[in-house]
Design a protein around this motif. Structure first.
Motif: not given
Length: 259
Positions: A68-96
């Motif tokens: 969603w961020m990639k699609k919206l960033s392309k449509e608006k021609n603007a970078a988008i940033g914020g944090s969300l819960v990501i799971k990677e390698g068996g761990n949860f991260y609060n990831r920007f």
């Protein structure tokens, strides 16, 4: 290199543990931005609120929100940033996550997990400070509790903009205001903080106080507290270079290494 950087700060309420509704909500808000901007900044855990049950909301870097961020960033021609819960390698991260219109992605994992709320028990802390290079600007993304630790934010990379995304509750909002301004002054950089409003499932209240400060601590924004809102701020590269050339305070910083 771009001489100015125009950033939209989005101060918003969040729907508890409901990524789809939050994405829809932010899509609607972003659609109201008619002015051309370079970057759109969202709060901490913008898809869920500050949850300690990541298993209910986690996504991967290939998941719906990043797409969603990639699609919206392309449509608006603007970078988008914020944090969300990501799971990677068996761990949860609060990831920007920072996404640009051409699809490149930079990430930063919250280093100082909030022990008071038990975040350190369920999320793995990051150990790497990240500097994002975007349009000739150096951006340093940090998350909420990181704000209380000035050594972590110490400007040894000569970054131009320090930015915090947060779910910072109302009872401690005076500390938020004070520390954002202090981080700007001591690092001689712009400092931006985007905080949520409303209340969450833990009956915590959030009053916003999202703001941007210049490198001398002057507040550049006037978002209304306790209400959703969007404010666009224009940063000027010459401000950073001017104050660092005239005052040279960063040249006198203490020399030490953060391990």
């Amino acid at each position: 290199m771009q001489d100015t950087l125009k950033i939209a700060l989005i101060q918003s309420d969040l729907v508890w543990e409901h990524p789809k509704e939050n994405r829809l909500h932010f899509s609607e808000k972003i659609d109201t931005i008619t002015e051309t901007v370079d970057f759109i900044l969202l709060p901490e855990m913008f898809t869920s609120g500050f949850t300690m049950t990541p298993e209910n909301v986690f996504e991967t870097m290939e998941g719906e929100t990043v797409q969603w961020m990639k699609k919206l960033s392309k449509e608006k021609n603007a970078a988008i940033g914020g944090s969300l819960v990501i799971k990677e390698g068996g761990n949860f991260y609060n990831r920007f996550v920072f996404v640009t219109p051409n699809g490149t992605i930079d990430t930063y994992d919250k280093s100082h997990t909030f022990t008071l709320a038990g975040e350190s028990d369920v999320y793995k802390a990051g150990c790497e400070k990240v500097i994002i290079n975007y349009k000739g600007w150096k951006l340093c993304p940090l998350i909420c509790y990181d704000l209380r630790f000035p050594v972590w934010a110490r400007n040894v990379e000569h970054y131009d903009v320090l930015m915090y995304v947060a779910n910072w509750p109302t009872p401690r909002v005076d500390a938020w205001d004070t520390l954002l301004k202090a981080r700007a002054i001591e690092n001689m950089s712009y400092c931006i903080g985007v905080n949520r409003v409303g209340s969450d499932a833990n009956n915590l209240e959030y009053s916003g106080h999202s703001a941007a400060y210049d490198g001398l601590g002057k507040q550049l924004t006037s978002l209304e507290n306790n209400k959703e809102g969007i404010e666009i701020v224009t940063l000027e590269k010459k401000h950073v270079s001017k104050i660092r050339t005239m005052l040279k305070f960063l040249d006198d910083k203490d020399v030490f290494t953060v391990k």
